[in-house]
Design a protein around this motif. Structure first.
Motif, PDB file in Angstrom:
ATOM      1  N   THR A 189     -20.431  12.043 -23.150  1.00  0.00           N
ATOM      2  CA  THR A 189     -20.709  13.034 -24.191  1.00  0.00           C
ATOM      3  C   THR A 189     -20.049  14.349 -23.804  1.00  0.00           C
ATOM      4  O   THR A 189     -20.332  14.909 -22.732  1.00  0.00           O
ATOM      5  N   LEU A 190     -19.154  14.812 -24.644  1.00  0.00           N
ATOM      6  CA  LEU A 190     -18.435  16.074 -24.420  1.00  0.00           C
ATOM      7  C   LEU A 190     -19.028  17.138 -25.325  1.00  0.00           C
ATOM      8  O   LEU A 190     -19.143  16.949 -26.536  1.00  0.00           O
ATOM      9  N   THR A 191     -19.407  18.251 -24.727  1.00  0.00           N
ATOM     10  CA  THR A 191     -20.020  19.342 -25.486  1.00  0.00           C
ATOM     11  C   THR A 191     -19.154  20.597 -25.379  1.00  0.00           C
ATOM     12  O   THR A 191     -18.878  21.080 -24.269  1.00  0.00           O
ATOM     13  N   GLY A 192     -18.713  21.088 -26.533  1.00  0.00           N
ATOM     14  CA  GLY A 192     -17.911  22.304 -26.572  1.00  0.00           C
ATOM     15  C   GLY A 192     -18.544  23.343 -27.480  1.00  0.00           C
ATOM     16  O   GLY A 192     -19.775  23.458 -27.539  1.00  0.00           O
ATOM     17  N   GLN A 204     -14.167  25.666 -28.706  1.00  0.00           N
ATOM     18  CA  GLN A 204     -13.798  24.863 -27.539  1.00  0.00           C
ATOM     19  C   GLN A 204     -13.859  23.416 -28.007  1.00  0.00           C
ATOM     20  O   GLN A 204     -14.947  22.860 -28.200  1.00  0.00           O
ATOM     21  N   PRO A 206     -13.939  19.623 -28.417  1.00  0.00           N
ATOM     22  CA  PRO A 206     -14.217  18.408 -27.652  1.00  0.00           C
ATOM     23  C   PRO A 206     -13.324  17.235 -28.068  1.00  0.00           C
ATOM     24  O   PRO A 206     -13.180  16.284 -27.289  1.00  0.00           O
ATOM     25  N   ALA A 209     -10.269  17.367 -25.907  1.00  0.00           N
ATOM     26  CA  ALA A 209     -10.661  16.916 -24.570  1.00  0.00           C
ATOM     27  C   ALA A 209     -10.824  15.395 -24.548  1.00  0.00           C
ATOM     28  O   ALA A 209     -10.405  14.727 -23.598  1.00  0.00           O
ATOM     29  N   SER A 250     -19.427  18.529 -30.499  1.00  0.00           N
ATOM     30  CA  SER A 250     -19.532  17.478 -29.495  1.00  0.00           C
ATOM     31  C   SER A 250     -18.714  16.251 -29.908  1.00  0.00           C
ATOM     32  O   SER A 250     -18.362  16.088 -31.086  1.00  0.00           O
ATOM     33  N   ALA A 280     -12.536  17.518 -18.459  1.00  0.00           N
ATOM     34  CA  ALA A 280     -13.363  18.284 -19.388  1.00  0.00           C
ATOM     35  C   ALA A 280     -13.412  19.753 -18.984  1.00  0.00           C
ATOM     36  O   ALA A 280     -13.252  20.656 -19.827  1.00  0.00           O
ATOM     37  N   VAL A 285     -14.785  22.319 -21.840  1.00  0.00           N
ATOM     38  CA  VAL A 285     -15.973  21.668 -22.392  1.00  0.00           C
ATOM     39  C   VAL A 285     -16.782  21.063 -21.251  1.00  0.00           C
ATOM     40  O   VAL A 285     -16.293  20.904 -20.128  1.00  0.00           O
ATOM     41  N   ALA A 287     -19.012  17.819 -19.731  1.00  0.00           N
ATOM     42  CA  ALA A 287     -19.084  16.360 -19.832  1.00  0.00           C
ATOM     43  C   ALA A 287     -20.374  15.852 -19.217  1.00  0.00           C
ATOM     44  O   ALA A 287     -20.721  16.211 -18.084  1.00  0.00           O
TER      45      ALA A 287
END
Length: 396
Positions: A189-192, A204, A206, A209, A250, A280, A285, A287
């Motif tokens: 899970t990528l959070t930007g 930002q 994700p 990324a 995300s 990431a 972002v 991760a």
């Protein structure tokens, strides 16, 4: 009369059983009807049946003579959440559930062997027939072991088989050492920071990324793993955003990671974790990695594999035996049992598409496909193998 010929003459009721199981498929840990049908028949043949391991699992035990050796034979019982596409008289009556991997056939083969062994085979020792639920998910073998399978039913060796579409019907394929891959599930899970697609400098992203991570992950296989070893990293899902002019906050990636070596498996986890975290961070972002180690590498032990190879050759002749098959990157929870017990897992050809009509197509169709069907012609071959293996392993 040979064992194979004897099982061929007795096959009809077990073909009927197989087709009944196919018509009434049940998902993992829900095989209540299947378990009940099997238990009643096994008890009628003189087996002492223990029910309830891993909810629906069965162990049918037969002891004879004074022999101390203990043999385990395992068949899986569960179906898959797939809607059947075949037009057969024995098609699934449950929408969205079917035996798309042949576990109905594996079960029927072991049942045919069970009856023949009880009535015709002389041996000295203990035979444990293990009817396992939930091979597909969530790993019924592990659950049975955790609930005391091998403490309650010790085995000196354990064996299992799986049908293989694309291989001539009844051909036996034996594999030395690592035979099937480990299988790990990874969710990233990528959070930007979300924003307007016209002003990406205020966000930002994700998705960028995620794209970079997907491409870079493949360098692990090409640049970190020994080229002579097998490794697979598949990104099967990328979920992010709902509109073309909105940068989401995300993104989620789902990976399947496989290997045929325990050390390579550890290496893949280490490199995936480090690479995703660093990539990431470099793109601004965060991760979060949920790394689930699922089924281990399935490793056949040498002596037991050689015994199985000898039994197969005695049964069918050398021309119908592949002595040294190639490992497969599919996974099997029988691997958990082989971590606790010596044994071997082999393949039996389900058909290579020979013949005419839809049945030949279904037999050659790969497993986990809505058009698949188990080839009933191979049922007596598998049953005869189990009967002869029992006779050879538990000899006086």
């Amino acid at each position: 009369m040979s064992v194979l010929h004897a099982l061929q003459t007795r096959a009809a009721p077990f073909v009927a059983l197989r087709r009944d199981l196919h018509r009434h498929p049940e998902l993992g840990l829900k095989e209540f009807r299947t378990s009940q049908v099997l238990a009643e028949q096994l008890e009628s043949w003189g087996y002492r049946v223990t029910r309830g391991l891993a909810t629906t699992g069965l162990v049918a035990q037969l002891q004879r003579g004074k022999g101390s050796k203990r043999l385990g034979l395992r068949a899986d019982m569960d179906a898959l959440p797939i809607h059947e596409a075949n037009d057969l008289a024995h098609c699934s009556v449950h929408a969205g559930v079917m035996h798309a991997c042949g576990h109905d056939g594996h079960t029927a083969m072991l049942m045919a062997a069970a009856q023949y062994i009880a009535q015709e085979v002389e041996f000295s020792g203990t035979l444990n027939l293990i009817f396992q639920p939930a091979e597909e998910n969530p790993g019924g073998a592990k659950i049975m072991i955790e609930e005391g399978l091998f403490e309650r039913f010790p085995c000196d060796a354990i064996f299992a088989a799986h049908n293989m579409p694309g291989v001539p019907a009844g051909q036996l394929v034996f594999i030395d050492g690592p035979a099937m891959a480990s299988s790990d599930d990874v969710t990233i899970t990528l959070t930007g920071v979300g924003g307007h697609g016209a002003m990406p400098h205020l966000a930002q992203d994700p998705i960028v990324a995620a794209a970079a991570i997907i491409m870079t992950l493949q360098t692990i296989v090409s640049r970190n793993v020994d080229p002579q070893h097998t490794a697979v990293i598949t990104v099967g899902s990328l979920v992010a955003g709902k509109a073309n002019n909105v940068i989401p906050a995300s993104a989620r990636l789902e990976l399947s990671v496989r290997s045929l070596d325990r050390e390579v498996r550890d290496l893949l986890q280490t490199r995936i974790t480090h690479l995703v975290t660093a990539q990431a961070q470099s793109l601004g972002v965060q991760a979060h990695i949920d790394y689930k180690r699922d089924y281990p590498v399935l490793v056949n032990t040498p002596a037991e594999t050689e015994l199985a190879r000898q039994v197969g050759t005695e049964l069918l002749g050398a021309e119908r035996v592949t002595r040294h098959g190639r490992p497969l990157t599919g996974s099997e929870d029988f691997a958990f049992m082989l971590e606790h017990c010596l044994g071997s897992y082999f393949m039996i050809g389900n058909g290579a598409g020979e013949g005419m009509g839809d049945s030949a197509v279904a037999h050659a169709c790969m497993v986990h496909n809505p058009g698949y069907d188990f080839n009933d012609d191979i049922l007596p071959v598998g049953a005869a193998f189990w009967a002869l293996l029992t006779q050879r392993y538990l000899k006086d």
